[in-house]
Enzyme design. Structure first.
Site, short mmCIF file in Angstrom:
data_model
loop_
_atom_site.label_atom_id
_atom_site.label_comp_id
_atom_site.label_asym_id
_atom_site.label_seq_id
_atom_site.Cartn_x
_atom_site.Cartn_y
_atom_site.Cartn_z
N SER A 161 38.56 40.64 38.97
CA SER A 161 39.64 40.80 39.95
C SER A 161 40.57 39.61 39.87
O SER A 161 40.14 38.50 39.53
CB SER A 161 39.05 40.88 41.36
OG SER A 161 40.05 40.70 42.34
N TYR A 209 33.78 37.36 47.56
CA TYR A 209 34.30 38.24 46.51
C TYR A 209 34.90 37.44 45.36
O TYR A 209 34.65 37.72 44.19
CB TYR A 209 35.34 39.16 47.14
CG TYR A 209 35.99 40.15 46.21
CD1 TYR A 209 35.30 41.26 45.75
CD2 TYR A 209 37.33 39.99 45.83
CE1 TYR A 209 35.91 42.19 44.91
CE2 TYR A 209 37.94 40.91 44.99
CZ TYR A 209 37.23 42.00 44.54
OH TYR A 209 37.84 42.91 43.71
N LYS A 234 33.57 37.44 41.51
CA LYS A 234 34.42 37.87 40.40
C LYS A 234 34.68 36.73 39.40
O LYS A 234 34.80 36.99 38.20
CB LYS A 234 35.74 38.42 40.94
CG LYS A 234 35.60 39.74 41.70
CD LYS A 234 34.93 40.82 40.87
CE LYS A 234 35.05 42.19 41.51
NZ LYS A 234 34.36 43.25 40.73
#
Length: 297
Positions: free
Chosen positions: A136, A149, A153
């Site tokens: 991401s 997150y 990632k």
């Protein structure tokens, strides 16, 4: 023969459908049994081959079950797309242990366990293979409210680089895709939310988003997956490749960009004296830039 985790909806479904359209047989994994079954049925209705295998990724047992299902149904495993993920967005001082652990377990450990199981099987087959991880922009640049997150990632990008070296001799390529699309996850990013809402109300995404920002639909991101699984990409490995809207990109690896030297080593005072005129003269930016319409630029 492919396994797509988190393949029941959003980007995962687009990846599964693109692989099936290219001729692959697909194990569609999703934590939601009905969603996985619906996607597998939709692929079959279009003439493809797919089976559903519901499971919550993260454990070794779940990963091994997905690989075993591919082998049982289709005789082998050639492609893994490690896509499954969840969000628990909060700023640092409000993020709970459970928020952090859940996201790390699904994204980071889920990618690790699934890739490990796939690599073991592909090495046993002795004919190479393709492992595609899903990163991401948050993992490349950070993003406000996404400690868990972004960390996961970023780790996935690092694993792609590491595994590309470890699996090269076995002719297994490993890359991370960096998709940007209108999904349930990007709904939570305020700068994209108005455009996603407009698109769902029937308005097309503006050109400055599709080309300038590389933001589009999940289908816009799907073509990269069968490409990476094809013979045309046998020499592509260890890369972070972005795709979205009309845009295809190659992300750089972290690297030293500025250097200074002090004979005999550095002291805090010497660093302070040198910082703004040497190494720190052009600090790196952070975060995902907010999309700006042409008239706002």
């Amino acid at each position: 023969m492919a396994v797509v985790t988190g393949g029941g909806r959003g980007l995962g479904r687009a990846y599964a459908e693109a692989l099936a359209a290219a001729g692959a047989s697909v194990v569609v994994n999703d934590v939601d049994r009905d969603t996985a079954a619906e996607t597998a049925a939709a692929i079959a209705e279009k003439g493809g081959r797919a089976v559903a295998e519901p499971a919550a990724v993260g454990t070794a047992e779940a990963a091994e079950r997905l690989v075993a299902r591919a082998v049982a149904e289709f005789g082998r495993l050639d492609v893994l797309v490690a896509n499954a993920g969840v969000l628990r967005d909060r700023v640092l001082w409000k993020m709970t242990d459970d928020d952090f652990d859940t996201v790390i377990a699904v994204h980071l450990k889920g990618t690790f366990t699934c890739a490990r199981a796939a690599a073991i099987r592909m090495r046993e087959q002795g004919e190479g293979g393709t492992i595609i991880l899903v990163g991401s922009p948050a993992g490349q640049r950070g993003n406000f409210g996404q400690t868990n997150y972004a960390a996961a990632k970023a780790g996935i990008a690092a694993m792609a680089r590491t595994w590309s070296m470890e699996l090269a001799r076995a002719r297994i390529t490993v890359n991370a895709v960096i998709p940007v699309a209108a999904t349930a996850m990007t709904d939570t990013i305020p700068v994209f939310a108005p455009y996603i809402e407009a698109m769902r109300n029937g308005e097309p995404l503006p050109a400055f988003l599709r080309a300038g920002e590389g933001f589009g639909t999940v289908e816009d991101c799907a073509a990269l997956i069968p490409f990476l699984a094809s013979d045309a990409a046998r020499d592509v490995t260890g890369q972070c490749i972005g795709i979205g809207g009309d845009k295809l990109t190659l992300w750089s690896h972290p690297q030293e960009i500025s250097t200074a030297f002090a004979h005999g080593g550095w002291t805090p005072e010497a660093i302070a004296d040198a910082w703004h005129t040497s190494v720190g003269a052009e600090p790196q930016s952070v975060g995902i830039p907010a999309p700006r319409a042409p008239e706002a630029r």
